[in-house]
Design a protein around this motif. Structure first.
Motif, mmCIF file in Angstrom:
data_model
loop_
_atom_site.group_PDB
_atom_site.id
_atom_site.type_symbol
_atom_site.label_atom_id
_atom_site.label_comp_id
_atom_site.label_asym_id
_atom_site.label_seq_id
_atom_site.Cartn_x
_atom_site.Cartn_y
_atom_site.Cartn_z
ATOM 1 N N LYS A 260 -0.216 2.856 8.575
ATOM 2 C CA LYS A 260 -0.950 1.618 8.812
ATOM 3 C C LYS A 260 0.007 0.453 9.029
ATOM 4 C CE LYS A 260 -5.165 2.862 6.345
ATOM 5 N NZ LYS A 260 -6.088 2.517 5.256
ATOM 6 N N LYS A 261 -0.328 -0.366 10.015
ATOM 7 C CA LYS A 261 0.427 -1.587 10.291
ATOM 8 C C LYS A 261 -0.515 -2.771 10.227
ATOM 9 C CE LYS A 261 3.819 -1.623 13.125
ATOM 10 N NZ LYS A 261 4.659 -1.663 14.331
ATOM 11 N N ALA A 328 5.720 9.226 2.668
ATOM 12 C CA ALA A 328 6.676 9.581 1.622
ATOM 13 C C ALA A 328 8.086 9.694 2.186
ATOM 14 C CB ALA A 328 6.265 10.893 0.961
ATOM 15 N N SER A 329 8.189 10.166 3.426
ATOM 16 C CA SER A 329 9.492 10.321 4.062
ATOM 17 C C SER A 329 10.060 8.984 4.541
ATOM 18 C CB SER A 329 9.375 11.284 5.247
ATOM 19 O OG SER A 329 10.577 11.371 5.971
ATOM 20 N N CYS A 330 9.164 8.060 4.944
ATOM 21 C CA CYS A 330 9.616 6.834 5.598
ATOM 22 C C CYS A 330 9.702 5.615 4.675
ATOM 23 C CB CYS A 330 8.676 6.484 6.754
ATOM 24 S SG CYS A 330 8.712 7.645 8.139
ATOM 25 N N LEU A 331 8.782 5.491 3.740
ATOM 26 C CA LEU A 331 8.591 4.221 3.033
ATOM 27 C C LEU A 331 9.090 4.238 1.602
ATOM 28 C CD1 LEU A 331 4.948 3.440 4.226
ATOM 29 C CD2 LEU A 331 7.106 2.726 5.285
ATOM 30 N N PHE A 345 3.498 -5.150 3.439
ATOM 31 C CA PHE A 345 3.869 -3.796 3.841
ATOM 32 C C PHE A 345 4.963 -3.263 2.930
ATOM 33 C CE2 PHE A 345 6.600 -6.766 6.032
ATOM 34 C CZ PHE A 345 7.857 -6.189 5.987
ATOM 35 N N HIS A 346 5.111 -1.936 2.938
ATOM 36 C CA HIS A 346 6.209 -1.287 2.230
ATOM 37 C C HIS A 346 7.384 -1.132 3.203
ATOM 38 C CE1 HIS A 346 3.735 -0.344 -1.216
ATOM 39 N NE2 HIS A 346 2.835 0.243 -0.447
ATOM 40 N N HIS A 351 16.154 6.815 3.194
ATOM 41 C CA HIS A 351 15.982 8.005 4.022
ATOM 42 C C HIS A 351 15.258 7.648 5.320
ATOM 43 C CE1 HIS A 351 13.772 11.678 5.355
ATOM 44 N NE2 HIS A 351 14.926 12.268 5.076
ATOM 45 N N GLY A 352 14.222 6.809 5.222
ATOM 46 C CA GLY A 352 13.455 6.420 6.388
ATOM 47 C C GLY A 352 14.271 5.676 7.422
ATOM 48 N N GLN A 353 15.267 4.901 6.977
ATOM 49 C CA GLN A 353 16.109 4.133 7.896
ATOM 50 C C GLN A 353 16.969 5.037 8.776
ATOM 51 O OE1 GLN A 353 18.306 1.284 5.560
ATOM 52 N NE2 GLN A 353 16.449 0.425 4.665
#
Length: 422
Positions: A260-261, A328-331, A345-346, A351-353
């Motif tokens: 979600k954005k 979970a992988s990105c935020l 936003f989170h 890891h996500g970067q």
């Protein structure tokens, strides 16, 4: 006498048996009562259109950012071409689109569209993306929530208070809306970026005729929308709409996964309750949007109810699982950030970067659109960037190179995944 009674007894028994068989025959040959009929349902795969190009019309404050990001990731990872106004974040339909290299064609349009007197310009869009080759779709939202979200996001409450020379503490949001709606003409229809904004976006101005009644105008508009768009999604049924879209395009569930954005964080707005009087005013002034939503809400529900539920349930379950895995992988959900638009936003985790898909999803769609212009521009260079009009949000040459590098990484990540699966 005994013989007489015996004959009567046999006749009675014969009559009862005959009646029994007649009733049984009628029950077997009569159709079941309509109330107990099981509706005929079809598998969602029957929705497949065979179309490979997409025209997504973005309505304001209807959850379109997430949908556009799905289309950006889908196209960038496949090196597809986008309909763009060069180096602008909106597609200006009164101007020719950015030219492509010789032999290439446009595949996707998913930016906000702009023209004088509204947004949608069907004649211009049809010339670029023929309807017989392109899936045309859009999304609308329950009109009360859309109106309030739009009203606050674009600061109309602040503008009204300023015009009345009233400070924020002197007037409530409820009173602000009431004053605004009361100031509108009590009979004449208003269609603008503020009142009936979804219908304004979709081009209602083209259907407002002096020789027709208001109800005829609205009816003609809805009939045209029915013919123009192959699918009208609902914000309130977002995931179900994505499931329908994937079956119409023949996609996999992983192609419609999103984060979600633009989750608006407006202080006090989540607890805002509109009075019955103000709501009645809104429904009257916003009546075109309400009629449009009523029609397409019923149409979408009929579509869903006509599909076999097992596949839809599978899609929604799989989509939710993949979205949770992606987030979970990105935020980094232990942190909450805000930007200047008060969007909550989170941020990306460490890891996500490092993940191209995560970085793409965290990027503003404005910069994505500008980056696509550079990718599709055969004359892209540092000198070219200095000379082009980029609108009010600019990106320098180094910034463009960074976006282009990310696009290549997104494409490479998909190619690598395909090789691993083969």
């Amino acid at each position: 006498m005994r013989s007489h009674y015996s004959v009567l007894g046999w006749l009675t028994i014969f009559g009862l048996v005959l009646t029994f068989y007649i009733v049984l025959f009628l029950q077997q040959t009569s159709p079941p009562a309509p109330a107990h009929q099981t509706p005929h349902r079809v598998h969602p795969s029957s929705l497949l259109t065979g179309k490979r190009r997409l025209m997504f019309f973005k309505t304001h404050k209807c959850g379109t950012s997430s949908l556009a990001m799905i289309l950006y990731h889908y196209g960038i990872s496949r090196d597809l071409n986008y309909v763009l106004t060069p180096y602008h974040h909106q597609f200006l339909t009164t101007e020719p689109p950015q030219r492509l290299r010789t032999g290439q064609q446009f595949d996707i349009l998913c930016q906000h569209q702009r023209r004088s007197g509204g947004s949608y310009n069907p004649d211009a869009v049809h010339r670029i993306l023929p309807r017989d080759e392109t899936l045309y779709f859009t999304i609308i939202r329950e009109p009360t929530t859309q109106f309030v979200s739009n009203f606050l996001f674009y600061g109309h409450d602040k503008k009204l208070r300023s015009a009345l020379n009233i400070t924020k503490g002197q007037i409530t949001l409820e009173e602000t809306l009431h004053i605004f709606l009361r100031a509108l003409h009590p009979v004449r229809l208003t269609v603008s970026t503020t009142v009936n904004p979804m219908s304004y976006d979709l081009g209602f101005a083209d259907f407002h005729r002096t020789h027709r009644t208001e109800s005829e105008d609205i009816g003609a508009f809805i009939s045209w929308l029915d013919q123009e768009f192959h699918l009208v999604m609902l914000t309130e049924e977002f995931d179900k709409g994505l499931s329908v879209l994937r079956h119409m395009m023949g996609w996999k569930v992983e192609d419609i996964v999103y984060m979600k954005k633009m989750t608006r964080s407006l202080k006090g707005s989540s607890k805002f309750q509109m009075s019955e009087e103000t709501l009645a005013l809104l429904k009257h002034q916003n009546r075109v949007d309400y009629e449009v939503y009523r029609h397409f809400s019923a149409k979408f529900k009929r579509l869903i109810n006509g599909l076999e539920p097992d596949q839809i349930i599978f899609d929604l379950t799989e989509l939710n699982t993949l979205r949770e895995e992606m987030e979970a992988s990105c935020l980094d959900k232990t942190k909450v950030a805000h930007n200047k638009l008060h969007v909550e936003f989170h941020p990306l985790s460490a890891h996500g970067q490092k993940q191209p898909k995560c970085r793409l999803w965290s990027m503003s769609d404005i910069f994505i659109a500008k980056g696509l212009s550079a990718r599709q521009d055969p004359k892209f260079s540092a000198d070219k960037i200095k000379s082009v009009d980029q609108g009010h949000i600019k990106l320098d040459y180094k910034g463009y190179l960074g976006v282009l590098k990310l696009f290549r990484l997104v494409r490479a990540a998909r190619d690598s995944k395909i090789r691993d699966l083969s």
